[in-house]
Design an enzyme around this catalytic site. Sequence first.
Site, PDB file in Angstrom:
ATOM      1  N   GLU A   1       0.841  -1.209   0.000  1.00 16.39           N
ATOM      2  CA  GLU A   1       0.000   0.000   0.000  1.00 16.39           C
ATOM      3  C   GLU A   1       0.869   1.249   0.000  1.00 16.39           C
ATOM      4  O   GLU A   1       1.825   1.341   0.771  1.00 16.39           O
ATOM      5  CB  GLU A   1      -0.891  -0.026   1.248  1.00 16.39           C
ATOM      6  CG  GLU A   1      -2.261   0.547   1.043  1.00 16.39           C
ATOM      7  CD  GLU A   1      -3.110  -0.296   0.105  1.00 16.39           C
ATOM      8  OE1 GLU A   1      -3.155   0.027  -1.102  1.00 16.39           O
ATOM      9  OE2 GLU A   1      -3.724  -1.272   0.566  1.00 16.39           O
ATOM     10  N   HIS A   2       0.481   2.192  -0.848  1.00 17.42           N
ATOM     11  CA  HIS A   2       1.222   3.454  -1.001  1.00 17.42           C
ATOM     12  C   HIS A   2       2.667   3.193  -1.433  1.00 17.42           C
ATOM     13  O   HIS A   2       3.579   3.903  -1.039  1.00 17.42           O
ATOM     14  CB  HIS A   2       1.158   4.295   0.279  1.00 17.42           C
ATOM     15  CG  HIS A   2      -0.213   4.865   0.509  1.00 17.42           C
ATOM     16  ND1 HIS A   2      -0.676   5.973  -0.155  1.00 17.42           N
ATOM     17  CD2 HIS A   2      -1.227   4.448   1.301  1.00 17.42           C
ATOM     18  CE1 HIS A   2      -1.924   6.228   0.237  1.00 17.42           C
ATOM     19  NE2 HIS A   2      -2.285   5.312   1.116  1.00 17.42           N
TER      20      HIS A   2
ATOM     21  N   ASP B   1       2.973   2.237  -4.901  1.00 18.67           N
ATOM     22  CA  ASP B   1       2.963   2.277  -6.376  1.00 18.67           C
ATOM     23  C   ASP B   1       3.419   3.606  -6.953  1.00 18.67           C
ATOM     24  O   ASP B   1       3.798   3.674  -8.112  1.00 18.67           O
ATOM     25  CB  ASP B   1       1.608   1.843  -6.963  1.00 18.67           C
ATOM     26  CG  ASP B   1       0.465   2.787  -6.667  1.00 18.67           C
ATOM     27  OD1 ASP B   1       0.597   3.651  -5.767  1.00 18.67           O
ATOM     28  OD2 ASP B   1      -0.583   2.660  -7.322  1.00 18.67           O
TER      29      ASP B   1
ATOM     30  N   GLY C   1     -13.034   2.683  -1.335  1.00 19.57           N
ATOM     31  CA  GLY C   1     -11.678   2.138  -1.428  1.00 19.57           C
ATOM     32  C   GLY C   1     -11.596   0.879  -2.271  1.00 19.57           C
ATOM     33  O   GLY C   1     -10.609   0.154  -2.210  1.00 19.57           O
TER      34      GLY C   1
ATOM     35  N   SER D   1     -13.456   4.539  -9.092  1.00 19.74           N
ATOM     36  CA  SER D   1     -12.965   5.519 -10.087  1.00 19.74           C
ATOM     37  C   SER D   1     -12.155   4.806 -11.161  1.00 19.74           C
ATOM     38  O   SER D   1     -12.364   5.021 -12.352  1.00 19.74           O
ATOM     39  CB  SER D   1     -12.057   6.580  -9.456  1.00 19.74           C
ATOM     40  OG  SER D   1     -12.489   6.943  -8.197  1.00 19.74           O
TER      41      SER D   1
ATOM     42  N   ASP E   1      -4.579   0.616  -9.277  1.00 22.71           N
ATOM     43  CA  ASP E   1      -6.018   0.338  -9.375  1.00 22.71           C
ATOM     44  C   ASP E   1      -6.444   0.071 -10.811  1.00 22.71           C
ATOM     45  O   ASP E   1      -7.170  -0.890 -11.102  1.00 22.71           O
ATOM     46  CB  ASP E   1      -6.826   1.516  -8.818  1.00 22.71           C
ATOM     47  CG  ASP E   1      -6.442   1.842  -7.384  1.00 22.71           C
ATOM     48  OD1 ASP E   1      -5.746   1.018  -6.765  1.00 22.71           O
ATOM     49  OD2 ASP E   1      -6.837   2.912  -6.895  1.00 22.71           O
TER      50      ASP E   1
ATOM     51  N   TYR F   1      -3.806  12.485   0.160  1.00 23.27           N
ATOM     52  CA  TYR F   1      -3.111  11.548  -0.714  1.00 23.27           C
ATOM     53  C   TYR F   1      -1.962  12.255  -1.442  1.00 23.27           C
ATOM     54  O   TYR F   1      -0.820  11.782  -1.451  1.00 23.27           O
ATOM     55  CB  TYR F   1      -4.095  10.941  -1.721  1.00 23.27           C
ATOM     56  CG  TYR F   1      -3.489   9.888  -2.618  1.00 23.27           C
ATOM     57  CD1 TYR F   1      -3.531   8.548  -2.262  1.00 23.27           C
ATOM     58  CD2 TYR F   1      -2.865  10.226  -3.813  1.00 23.27           C
ATOM     59  CE1 TYR F   1      -2.972   7.580  -3.084  1.00 23.27           C
ATOM     60  CE2 TYR F   1      -2.307   9.269  -4.634  1.00 23.27           C
ATOM     61  CZ  TYR F   1      -2.367   7.945  -4.270  1.00 23.27           C
ATOM     62  OH  TYR F   1      -1.816   6.985  -5.074  1.00 23.27           O
TER      63      TYR F   1
END
Length: 370
Positions: A22-23, A25, A113, A117, A161, A209
Amino acid sequence: MAMELNKEITCFAPGRVNLIGEHTDYNGGHVFPCAIDMGITCDAGRRTDRRLRLYSADFPQDGVREYDLDAPIMQGCWSDYPISVIKTLAAFGYELETGADMVFSGNLPTGAGLSSSAAIEVLTGVTLRELFGLPLTDQLTAVIGQFAENRFIGVNCGIMDQFASAMGREDCAILLDSYTLSYEYAPLKGADIVIVDSGVKHSLASSEYNLRRQECESAAGQLGVKSLCSLTPDEFERRRHLITNETCLKRARHAVYENQRTISAVNALKRNELKAFGELMNESHFSLRDDYEVSCAELDVLADAARHVDGVYGSRMTGGGFGGCTVNLMVPDAVQPFTEAVTKAYKKRFGKEPVIYRVKASRGAGKIKM
Ligand code: GLA
């Protein structure tokens, strides 16, 4: 249906859940998401004029949104997502021959989450590709979705994503190196994936973010590297004194160790060591909570309650954070006691019930055969 259209095709794009990584990429690191069996569908047809008409069953109050294909102006609602992809396609040299009608509907909660989108961005790309015969690979469709979100929506997200939504494979998660975009599929066997939605809506664009991203870039600059995840934990420990700001140091520590955890977790999975995989998920949550500071009380309570249930391998917040969901890996027999335990703990602390989804790792976006 609230909009008449000359339907030629139907496409589908899934949401995703990230198992670990997580976080990382946008720090040149590894991620390990899978596409899920929840997503968005689009019925679409070409038009003879140059209008774009878009409708979403999830936002009926917004009615049919109309745009001029040659000069689409953002309207500040959900349809800006597909429009941002159409603008990106044009910027990449993929002009549409005519306008189109597109009707969206799905079962993916928005702002939870699970990448609604990214799903609508990838879905728009795939639908237009199929409708107009555009020469786009799945991977390029993901890149176009990310570009659309960065440039036109204003969220500096990474590629995870959109990549998961476009490239998912049944019963597998994807180990993606976000620096090189090389990837491999890893089968998920013997464990169930359960998602728990806290019901707390996050707003990624709401600065935090983008702020994390800036803090990471600042840390990388101080360390003299292009991206944080190019460092191993040992290399980081040797150089960490170069970071003068305590907050940037914590962000960097998360990114470097999370990248390592992701690689270790996938190796454990390949050896069928689900317990070890789950422990790394738990550590990921603690690091996101303490060093990256993107969790919240609701996610902490859900993850903590999960860890106390027999048969649960691991539990962590998933996605950008500040609300949304936890992802939980467990033996199939644990699903029932798990559901009861997290519901009880959540109700006791917050006076409301979380929404629980048992999901399957699924294929990525594409045309649905009629
Ligand atoms: C959001 C972004 C992704 C990724 C995650 C955090 O979902 O869209 O690119 O950065 O947050 O891992």
